[in-house]
Every structure is written in C-alpha cells, then in structure tokens.
Design a protein around this motif. Structure first.
Motif, PDB file in Angstrom:
ATOM      1  N   TYR A   3       1.393  -1.329  -0.352  1.00  0.00           N
ATOM      2  CA  TYR A   3       0.382  -0.017   0.145  1.00  0.00           C
ATOM      3  C   TYR A   3       0.900   1.484  -0.009  1.00  0.00           C
ATOM      4  O   TYR A   3       0.724   2.253  -0.428  1.00  0.00           O
ATOM      5  CB  TYR A   3      -1.195   0.207   1.274  1.00  0.00           C
ATOM      6  CG  TYR A   3      -1.774   0.821   1.444  1.00  0.00           C
ATOM      7  CD1 TYR A   3      -2.352   1.426   0.489  1.00  0.00           C
ATOM      8  CD2 TYR A   3      -2.104   1.940   2.331  1.00  0.00           C
ATOM      9  CE1 TYR A   3      -3.100   2.497   0.746  1.00  0.00           C
ATOM     10  CE2 TYR A   3      -2.462   3.141   2.465  1.00  0.00           C
ATOM     11  CZ  TYR A   3      -3.398   3.563   1.178  1.00  0.00           C
ATOM     12  OH  TYR A   3      -4.034   4.466   1.376  1.00  0.00           O
ATOM     13  N   ASP A   4       1.641   1.178   0.651  1.00  0.00           N
ATOM     14  CA  ASP A   4       2.361   2.102   0.698  1.00  0.00           C
ATOM     15  C   ASP A   4       3.393   2.430  -0.721  1.00  0.00           C
ATOM     16  O   ASP A   4       3.714   3.965  -0.840  1.00  0.00           O
ATOM     17  CB  ASP A   4       3.808   1.951   2.006  1.00  0.00           C
ATOM     18  CG  ASP A   4       3.720   2.294   2.796  1.00  0.00           C
ATOM     19  OD1 ASP A   4       2.597   2.600   3.500  1.00  0.00           O
ATOM     20  OD2 ASP A   4       4.397   2.008   4.117  1.00  0.00           O
ATOM     21  N   LEU A   5       3.639   1.493  -1.537  1.00  0.00           N
ATOM     22  CA  LEU A   5       3.911   2.059  -2.442  1.00  0.00           C
ATOM     23  C   LEU A   5       3.146   2.179  -3.396  1.00  0.00           C
ATOM     24  O   LEU A   5       3.458   3.373  -4.407  1.00  0.00           O
ATOM     25  CB  LEU A   5       4.699   0.165  -3.490  1.00  0.00           C
ATOM     26  CG  LEU A   5       6.358  -0.054  -2.458  1.00  0.00           C
ATOM     27  CD1 LEU A   5       6.624  -1.299  -3.212  1.00  0.00           C
ATOM     28  CD2 LEU A   5       7.196   0.955  -3.547  1.00  0.00           C
ATOM     29  N   ALA A  95     -11.814  -8.649  -8.579  1.00  0.00           N
ATOM     30  CA  ALA A  95     -10.198  -8.891  -8.271  1.00  0.00           C
ATOM     31  C   ALA A  95      -9.613  -8.229  -8.098  1.00  0.00           C
ATOM     32  O   ALA A  95      -8.906  -7.815  -9.490  1.00  0.00           O
ATOM     33  CB  ALA A  95     -10.498 -10.271  -8.272  1.00  0.00           C
ATOM     34  N   SER A  96      -8.236  -7.406  -6.877  1.00  0.00           N
ATOM     35  CA  SER A  96      -7.242  -7.183  -8.076  1.00  0.00           C
ATOM     36  C   SER A  96      -5.982  -7.419  -8.136  1.00  0.00           C
ATOM     37  O   SER A  96      -4.959  -6.701  -9.472  1.00  0.00           O
ATOM     38  CB  SER A  96      -6.852  -6.411  -6.576  1.00  0.00           C
ATOM     39  OG  SER A  96      -5.954  -4.695  -7.447  1.00  0.00           O
ATOM     40  N   PHE A  97      -5.741  -8.921  -8.208  1.00  0.00           N
ATOM     41  CA  PHE A  97      -4.405  -9.543  -8.496  1.00  0.00           C
ATOM     42  C   PHE A  97      -4.829 -10.528  -8.848  1.00  0.00           C
ATOM     43  O   PHE A  97      -6.144 -11.962  -8.208  1.00  0.00           O
ATOM     44  CB  PHE A  97      -3.814  -9.710  -7.467  1.00  0.00           C
ATOM     45  CG  PHE A  97      -2.524 -10.942  -6.817  1.00  0.00           C
ATOM     46  CD1 PHE A  97      -1.982 -10.266  -7.039  1.00  0.00           C
ATOM     47  CD2 PHE A  97      -2.861 -12.458  -6.891  1.00  0.00           C
ATOM     48  CE1 PHE A  97      -0.466 -11.127  -7.520  1.00  0.00           C
ATOM     49  CE2 PHE A  97      -1.361 -12.844  -7.749  1.00  0.00           C
ATOM     50  CZ  PHE A  97      -0.866 -12.335  -7.407  1.00  0.00           C
ATOM     51  N   TYR A 141      -2.482  -2.337  -7.022  1.00  0.00           N
ATOM     52  CA  TYR A 141      -1.154  -2.265  -6.362  1.00  0.00           C
ATOM     53  C   TYR A 141      -0.269  -2.901  -7.052  1.00  0.00           C
ATOM     54  O   TYR A 141      -0.387  -3.189  -7.906  1.00  0.00           O
ATOM     55  CB  TYR A 141      -1.269  -3.081  -4.487  1.00  0.00           C
ATOM     56  CG  TYR A 141      -2.690  -2.965  -3.744  1.00  0.00           C
ATOM     57  CD1 TYR A 141      -2.723  -1.511  -2.946  1.00  0.00           C
ATOM     58  CD2 TYR A 141      -3.427  -3.597  -3.978  1.00  0.00           C
ATOM     59  CE1 TYR A 141      -3.403  -1.380  -2.427  1.00  0.00           C
ATOM     60  CE2 TYR A 141      -4.082  -3.586  -3.670  1.00  0.00           C
ATOM     61  CZ  TYR A 141      -4.661  -2.775  -2.309  1.00  0.00           C
ATOM     62  OH  TYR A 141      -5.731  -1.726  -1.331  1.00  0.00           O
ATOM     63  N   PRO A 142       0.701  -2.489  -6.358  1.00  0.00           N
ATOM     64  CA  PRO A 142       2.028  -2.644  -7.141  1.00  0.00           C
ATOM     65  C   PRO A 142       2.571  -3.983  -7.420  1.00  0.00           C
ATOM     66  O   PRO A 142       3.262  -4.802  -8.337  1.00  0.00           O
ATOM     67  CB  PRO A 142       3.875  -2.159  -6.709  1.00  0.00           C
ATOM     68  CG  PRO A 142       2.813  -0.639  -6.245  1.00  0.00           C
ATOM     69  CD  PRO A 142       1.361  -1.142  -5.655  1.00  0.00           C
ATOM     70  N   PHE A 143       2.089  -4.646  -6.487  1.00  0.00           N
ATOM     71  CA  PHE A 143       2.458  -5.973  -6.285  1.00  0.00           C
ATOM     72  C   PHE A 143       0.858  -7.026  -7.261  1.00  0.00           C
ATOM     73  O   PHE A 143       1.318  -8.331  -7.969  1.00  0.00           O
ATOM     74  CB  PHE A 143       1.904  -7.195  -4.795  1.00  0.00           C
ATOM     75  CG  PHE A 143       3.419  -6.560  -3.805  1.00  0.00           C
ATOM     76  CD1 PHE A 143       4.264  -6.078  -4.281  1.00  0.00           C
ATOM     77  CD2 PHE A 143       3.290  -6.380  -2.516  1.00  0.00           C
ATOM     78  CE1 PHE A 143       5.008  -5.788  -3.363  1.00  0.00           C
ATOM     79  CE2 PHE A 143       4.386  -7.227  -1.896  1.00  0.00           C
ATOM     80  CZ  PHE A 143       5.461  -5.780  -2.150  1.00  0.00           C
ATOM     81  N   ASP A 144       0.337  -6.536  -7.528  1.00  0.00           N
ATOM     82  CA  ASP A 144      -0.659  -6.661  -8.931  1.00  0.00           C
ATOM     83  C   ASP A 144       0.318  -7.216  -9.923  1.00  0.00           C
ATOM     84  O   ASP A 144      -0.009  -7.506 -10.838  1.00  0.00           O
ATOM     85  CB  ASP A 144      -1.864  -6.125  -8.544  1.00  0.00           C
ATOM     86  CG  ASP A 144      -2.857  -6.070  -7.110  1.00  0.00           C
ATOM     87  OD1 ASP A 144      -2.771  -7.243  -6.755  1.00  0.00           O
ATOM     88  OD2 ASP A 144      -3.448  -5.032  -7.345  1.00  0.00           O
ATOM     89  N   ILE A 145       0.826  -5.788 -10.195  1.00  0.00           N
ATOM     90  CA  ILE A 145       1.657  -5.478 -11.655  1.00  0.00           C
ATOM     91  C   ILE A 145       2.602  -6.346 -11.508  1.00  0.00           C
ATOM     92  O   ILE A 145       2.336  -6.611 -12.468  1.00  0.00           O
ATOM     93  CB  ILE A 145       1.700  -4.292 -11.586  1.00  0.00           C
ATOM     94  CG1 ILE A 145       0.684  -3.243 -11.838  1.00  0.00           C
ATOM     95  CG2 ILE A 145       2.601  -4.299 -12.696  1.00  0.00           C
ATOM     96  CD1 ILE A 145      -0.282  -3.227 -12.080  1.00  0.00           C
TER      97      ILE A 145
END
Length: 195
Positions: A3-5, A95-97, A141-145
């Motif tokens: 979330y910070d990213l 879903a985001s991921f 989120y970045p981790f999704d990417i």
C-alpha cells in the motif's frame, strides 16, 4: 509495503493534468493499441511474423486464463475498495490480483520480443507504462503488477518453448488467411534473427 508503494505513485493522480491524461489514456487504450500493432504485423509481415502473431494470441489467451483462475482462488479487493485513493478512471470492484491489462500487455510483448527484438522492445516498454498506469489511476497495487509480470513471463516462456509443436496450428491459420481474396498477403518467409 504494498500500500505504501501504491500511495507513492497514486498520490500524483489528479494533480498533474498531462500525466493524468497520459495515464488514463494508456490504461483505457493499451490493449486496443496492442491489438492494432499485432494486426499491422499480421497484415504487413511475412509468414514468420504472422506465426509470431498467432503465438502472441495464444500466449495472451492462456495468460488471461491463468489470471481468471488466480482471481477465483485468491480474491484481493481493489485499492479503491479498501482505501481512499485518487481514482481517475471508474472500474468494477472485482479482484485486484493480478492485473488483466498488465498481464495481457506483457504476455503479448514478451511473445513478440522472443522472436523480433526491435518490435518486442517497444512493446515491452509500453507494457511497463501500462502496468504503471494501472497503479497511477488507482486500479491496482504494485504487487498486482508484479504478479502479472510473473504470470506473463512464465506463460510466454512456455508457449515459446512449445512453438515447434504449435507451428502446424499457426501454418494452418496462415494458410486459411492466404486463401481469403482481397486481403494483404506477404507469403515469403522473413528472417527474424536481427529484428
């Protein structure tokens, strides 16, 4: 950390008109742009390029299928569902991921890059911009990417390794296309080694 990213990128949304327009345009039109690029490669490329388009389509389809499965096994809410974000483009709260847009972009780009370097590098750079835009507009989120890039890399590598077995399928599709009257045809095989 995720979330910070996300906040470090999304915080700029809504404050910079040029960036807002660019990122919203990319996020809305990326897959259409890839489709146009692949169509141009198909219509004006020789048979070797047409085969690459077939493999890219297979790669994209399988990568999105994997995304569909992941999204049903593990549901992560979109950033705008869980947090207050700068949302530039409306989106369903699914879903985001992982990110379908990013997966599609990287799958197509990598499929082309493995065979035609110059075109593939341009497509890959645009894929990175697509992934960044998904965070910027508040959709992922970045981790999704990151997850999307991993899915795309794995699937594109598998399809590339299996391309000798898929070649009869590609040849059949090209043969059918070449029998259609009044469509552009460039049937000579092109050398892709230095492209």
């Amino acid at each position: 950390m995720n979330y910070d990213l996300f906040k470090s990128i999304n915080q700029f949304a809504g404050h910079h008109p040029f960036l807002d327009g660019l990122m919203a345009g990319v996020t809305n039109n990326a897959l259409m742009i890839y489709a146009i690029v692949l169509l141009l490669i198909w219509f004006f490329g020789k048979d070797q390029y047409k085969k690459t388009v077939v493999y890219a389509a297979i790669t994209g389809a399988f990568a999105l299928l994997i995304n569909f499965i992941i999204g049903h096994m593990y549901f992560e809410p979109r950033p705008f569902v869980s947090h207050k974000v700068n949302l530039l483009v409306d989106h369903a709260a699914d879903a985001s991921f992982p990110s379908d847009h990013t997966t599609g972009a990287f799958a197509l780009a990598l499929a082309v890059l493995f065979v035609h370097r110059k075109i593939g590098i341009g497509m890959l750079l645009f894929a990175f911009l697509t992934g960044l835009s998904r965070i910027y507009v508040g959709h992922h989120y970045p981790f999704d990417i990151l997850g999307s890039i991993i899915v795309s890399l794995v699937i594109s590598t598998v399809v590339f390794k299996l391309s000798p077995f898929l070649e009869p399928v590609a040849n059949a599709i090209i043969h059918i296309y070449n029998r259609i009257p009044l469509v552009p045809k460039t049937t000579a095989k092109g050398n892709s080694k230095n492209l």
